[in-house]
Design a protein around this motif. Structure first.
Motif, PDB file in Angstrom:
ATOM      1  N   VAL A 400      27.259  42.616  30.187  1.00  0.00           N
ATOM      2  CA  VAL A 400      27.864  42.849  31.760  1.00  0.00           C
ATOM      3  C   VAL A 400      28.274  40.609  31.858  1.00  0.00           C
ATOM      4  O   VAL A 400      29.362  40.327  32.021  1.00  0.00           O
ATOM      5  N   VAL A 401      27.470  39.807  30.805  1.00  0.00           N
ATOM      6  CA  VAL A 401      27.502  39.121  30.959  1.00  0.00           C
ATOM      7  C   VAL A 401      28.393  38.218  29.916  1.00  0.00           C
ATOM      8  O   VAL A 401      29.761  37.159  30.863  1.00  0.00           O
ATOM      9  N   ILE A 402      28.425  38.554  29.022  1.00  0.00           N
ATOM     10  CA  ILE A 402      29.653  38.185  28.548  1.00  0.00           C
ATOM     11  C   ILE A 402      31.114  38.678  28.641  1.00  0.00           C
ATOM     12  O   ILE A 402      32.064  37.486  29.036  1.00  0.00           O
ATOM     13  N   GLU A 403      30.714  40.022  29.313  1.00  0.00           N
ATOM     14  CA  GLU A 403      32.175  40.302  29.298  1.00  0.00           C
ATOM     15  C   GLU A 403      32.907  39.856  31.010  1.00  0.00           C
ATOM     16  O   GLU A 403      33.952  39.722  30.915  1.00  0.00           O
ATOM     17  N   LEU A 404      32.167  39.405  31.694  1.00  0.00           N
ATOM     18  CA  LEU A 404      33.089  38.681  32.657  1.00  0.00           C
ATOM     19  C   LEU A 404      33.091  37.060  32.749  1.00  0.00           C
ATOM     20  O   LEU A 404      34.048  37.146  33.248  1.00  0.00           O
ATOM     21  N   LEU A 405      33.038  36.722  31.690  1.00  0.00           N
ATOM     22  CA  LEU A 405      33.833  35.542  31.181  1.00  0.00           C
ATOM     23  C   LEU A 405      34.219  35.164  30.093  1.00  0.00           C
ATOM     24  O   LEU A 405      34.813  34.856  30.574  1.00  0.00           O
ATOM     25  N   LYS A 406      35.061  36.814  29.585  1.00  0.00           N
ATOM     26  CA  LYS A 406      35.539  36.754  29.177  1.00  0.00           C
ATOM     27  C   LYS A 406      37.037  36.919  30.072  1.00  0.00           C
ATOM     28  O   LYS A 406      37.852  36.268  29.525  1.00  0.00           O
ATOM     29  N   LEU A 407      36.362  37.722  31.275  1.00  0.00           N
ATOM     30  CA  LEU A 407      37.464  38.221  31.885  1.00  0.00           C
ATOM     31  C   LEU A 407      37.792  36.934  32.494  1.00  0.00           C
ATOM     32  O   LEU A 407      39.203  36.136  32.378  1.00  0.00           O
ATOM     33  N   GLY A 411      41.168  36.584  30.072  1.00  0.00           N
ATOM     34  CA  GLY A 411      41.741  37.658  31.406  1.00  0.00           C
ATOM     35  C   GLY A 411      43.234  37.521  32.176  1.00  0.00           C
ATOM     36  O   GLY A 411      44.471  38.322  31.881  1.00  0.00           O
ATOM     37  N   TYR A 412      42.860  36.805  32.683  1.00  0.00           N
ATOM     38  CA  TYR A 412      44.386  36.084  33.126  1.00  0.00           C
ATOM     39  C   TYR A 412      45.488  35.954  32.441  1.00  0.00           C
ATOM     40  O   TYR A 412      46.989  36.418  32.700  1.00  0.00           O
ATOM     41  N   HIS A 413      45.150  35.387  31.024  1.00  0.00           N
ATOM     42  CA  HIS A 413      46.630  35.063  30.673  1.00  0.00           C
ATOM     43  C   HIS A 413      47.797  36.203  30.321  1.00  0.00           C
ATOM     44  O   HIS A 413      48.654  36.505  29.220  1.00  0.00           O
ATOM     45  N   VAL A 414      46.660  37.635  30.066  1.00  0.00           N
ATOM     46  CA  VAL A 414      47.098  38.938  29.240  1.00  0.00           C
ATOM     47  C   VAL A 414      47.631  39.798  30.045  1.00  0.00           C
ATOM     48  O   VAL A 414      47.914  40.256  30.250  1.00  0.00           O
ATOM     49  N   LYS A 415      47.218  39.744  31.779  1.00  0.00           N
ATOM     50  CA  LYS A 415      48.114  39.813  32.552  1.00  0.00           C
ATOM     51  C   LYS A 415      48.392  41.670  32.880  1.00  0.00           C
ATOM     52  O   LYS A 415      48.919  42.180  33.124  1.00  0.00           O
ATOM     53  N   PRO A 416      46.791  41.675  32.955  1.00  0.00           N
ATOM     54  CA  PRO A 416      46.544  43.237  33.276  1.00  0.00           C
ATOM     55  C   PRO A 416      46.377  44.064  34.334  1.00  0.00           C
ATOM     56  O   PRO A 416      46.625  43.409  34.989  1.00  0.00           O
ATOM     57  N   GLY A 417      47.063  45.125  34.429  1.00  0.00           N
ATOM     58  CA  GLY A 417      47.303  45.747  35.766  1.00  0.00           C
ATOM     59  C   GLY A 417      46.216  46.805  35.999  1.00  0.00           C
ATOM     60  O   GLY A 417      45.760  46.861  36.834  1.00  0.00           O
ATOM     61  N   TYR A 418      44.970  47.031  34.706  1.00  0.00           N
ATOM     62  CA  TYR A 418      43.919  48.241  34.561  1.00  0.00           C
ATOM     63  C   TYR A 418      42.642  47.311  34.154  1.00  0.00           C
ATOM     64  O   TYR A 418      43.213  46.791  33.342  1.00  0.00           O
ATOM     65  N   VAL A 419      41.413  47.354  34.702  1.00  0.00           N
ATOM     66  CA  VAL A 419      40.454  45.969  33.750  1.00  0.00           C
ATOM     67  C   VAL A 419      38.993  47.301  33.682  1.00  0.00           C
ATOM     68  O   VAL A 419      39.065  48.232  34.637  1.00  0.00           O
TER      69      VAL A 419
END
Length: 575
Positions: A400-407, A411-419
């Motif tokens: 979950v740490v790596i997930e958070l760091l990736k996000l 994450g901002y650059h792909v402009k998600p509506g849902y994660v």
């Protein structure tokens, strides 16, 4: 005959060798010893429920069964707590308890042999130094092509390969660096082994390495499935050539009195197709990734499915790509075989409905033979809503740490509506070398290789249970997703680790000694609940008799379909 340079130490050869427990780590020890042709006497467990059963034709015995014997050695997986094991035995018991890593030594049988080193590079220098430390002398060398310049480098004889006498007196060691060195060195090793096979050398051939990679042993459930097939009275075949690896596998079967019904090639597989594959089980003889993929593709084409556990292999059989990675400055590494920068993309990048997926290997797409839950999610959402794109950030080993760091970073650059995050299994153990779980450990691993005694900072010491840590990071991921304007769906993934009342097969596949996994997962199971933060799927496969896993944690297609349905239902409620 293919051998490993390191094998069971001479002082244990005439002992009664047992393996402690019947769990996944025990089976990894068994596999590594089996590939060294070690014939164990059985497995020791304090659990009465398994006493009297057999694994690979060897008995599962209790504490009192071995306590009365003499010359007994019990080998523990390196992850075991020896003090906990010793509590089961009387103080004066005459049993030697050793870790797997302590039971190995350079093959003593080489002392009285004429040892020929194949290769004269850095690997040769290392092997020669190791042999000298063990009172084994080098008789000469051999090379694929011998030149006069080569001969001038040593006073010892350099043989053309065909010149080496084909007697038991002469032993050949492929003297290149073991796995973990540079890829070209690993490549040379296979070329050299193939050269010896093609030139039909009958001498013993030693590898300065394990014959099967530790990664393959760790990821696979090879002998668990062979044992299962044998108990189900299936006919077991080796799918692949009767080369050095095929002969090794055949010898292991012979040691453990399991019949190899024969070596099968593609042509014979087609013949068998017409008579049916009922009551048949296949062990893939391939060790290089592309060979494994090709042979497994052939089996799947014939209708033999990994979903049904219809085959296994000495190499890990679930991947459909030659998985390679490149270093990542923030999150250790990313796979090189993705659509873009470690990300796999489903759908049109300009789509209106944008979903970002986080997770470990159980959420990846494009790597495994089994269809991912993300694939099923995409199909259903695309059918019911349409105009969808999924950016899959998941990768092997991500916690979950790596997930958070990736996000945070991407994450901002792909402009998600849902994660969406499916996680849990990669946070079942405390991390090595760090007093604070909010660290990525690969940089520390690199530092330790450069300087084992180096000092480094891992932040403030925080003592918390792994489940509490997982929940805390879930809240952080949710907060970042909402900063980006996205809705968040956290999912605690299904895990049979920690399941109560496991049968023998489930114990061999799911239970482990690594770190405090079982204790930590127990807390997950006790404290996990259904709330607004995460969808709790932890125990959804506990009570089914249908197979839902292909190994310790990766799911079958049926399981992935069920996971996708539950995640899709939850997602549709917030879309």
């Amino acid at each position: 005959m293919l051998r490993e340079l390191y094998t069971l130490a001479e002082k244990y050869v005439n002992k009664k060798v047992f393996i402690w427990e019947t769990n996944r780590n025990s089976m990894m020890v068994f596999a590594m010893l089996a590939y060294k042709r070690v014939d164990i006497c059985g497995f020791v467990t304090p659990r009465e429920c398994f006493r009297g059963e057999k694994i690979m034709n060897r008995p599962v015995v209790g504490i009192e069964d071995v306590s009365q014997k003499v010359d007994v050695v019990i080998i523990l997986a390196d992850e075991c707590d020896k003090n906990e094991v010793l509590e089961y035995f009387a103080k004066d018991v005459r049993i030697e308890f050793i870790f797997y890593s302590e039971c190995l030594a350079v093959d003593y049988r080489l002392r009285d042999k004429k040892v020929i080193l194949y290769g004269m590079g850095k690997g040769c220098e290392q092997v020669q130094r190791i042999l000298e430390e063990n009172n084994i002398s080098v008789y000469g060398y051999t090379l694929t092509t011998v030149t006069e310049r080569d001969r001038a480098l040593t006073e010892k004889k350099i043989y053309e390969i065909e010149e080496i006498p084909e007697t038991d007196e002469f032993q050949i060691i492929i003297a290149v660096m073991p796995r973990g060195g540079y890829k070209w060195q690993t490549g040379y090793k296979w070329e050299m082994l193939t050269t010896l096979e093609n030139r039909r050398r009958v001498n013993n051939i030693y590898l300065y390495d394990t014959v099967v990679t530790n990664w393959d042993v760790n990821d696979s459930v090879t002998f668990q499935l062979i044992d299962k097939a044998y108990k189900e009275k299936k006919k077991i075949y080796i799918y692949g050539p009767s080369n050095e690896y095929g002969k090794l596998l055949d010898e292991v079967f012979d040691i453990y009195e399991i019949s190899n019904e024969g070596f099968v090639d593609e042509a014979l597989l087609y013949d068998m197709y017409y008579e049916g594959f009922e009551n048949k089980f296949f062990v893939v003889n391939a060790v290089r990734r592309q060979d494994i993929i090709e042979k497994c593709n052939q089996l799947e084409k014939m209708g033999l499915s990994l979903n049904e556990l219809a085959y296994t292999g000495i190499g890990y059989v679930n991947k459909v790509v030659d998985y390679r990675t490149i270093p990542d400055c923030l999150v250790n590494y990313v796979p090189s075989c993705t659509d873009y920068k470690g990300i796999n993309i489903h759908g049109n990048r300009e789509a209106k409905n944008r979903i970002l997926v986080l997770g470990g290997s159980t959420s990846t797409t494009g790597y495994f033979r089994i269809k991912s839950w993300v694939d099923f999610l995409y199909e259903r959402i695309n059918k019911e809503i349409g105009d969808i794109v999924i950016y899959n950030f998941a990768n092997f080993g991500n916690d979950v740490v790596i997930e958070l760091l990736k996000l945070i970073r991407d994450g901002y650059h792909v402009k998600p509506g849902y994660v969406i995050s499916l996680s849990g299994v990669n946070n079942k153990c405390y991390k090595d070398w760090t007093i604070n779980q909010f660290n990525v450990t690969e940089p520390v691993r690199w530092l330790k290789k450069l300087d084992a005694d180096c000092n480094f900072n891992t932040g403030l010491e925080i003592k918390e249970e792994m489940f509490s840590f997982w929940v805390r990071i879930q809240k952080s991921i949710k907060a970042v997703a909402e900063i980006y304007g996205a809705r968040y769906l956290g999912v605690l993934q299904p895990m049979n680790i920690g399941k109560k009342n496991k049968n023998m097969f489930e114990t061999m596949v799911f239970e482990e000694d690594a770190g405090d996994a079982e204790k930590n997962i127990k807390v997950f199971r006790e404290q996990a609940k259904e709330d607004d933060l995460y969808l709790n799927l932890l125990t959804i496969f506990d009570d089914t008799n249908e197979n839902m896993y292909t190994d310790q944690c990766h799911y079958t297609e049926k399981a992935n379909q069920i996971i996708a349905e539950k995640i899709t239902d939850a997602l549709l409620r917030i879309m």
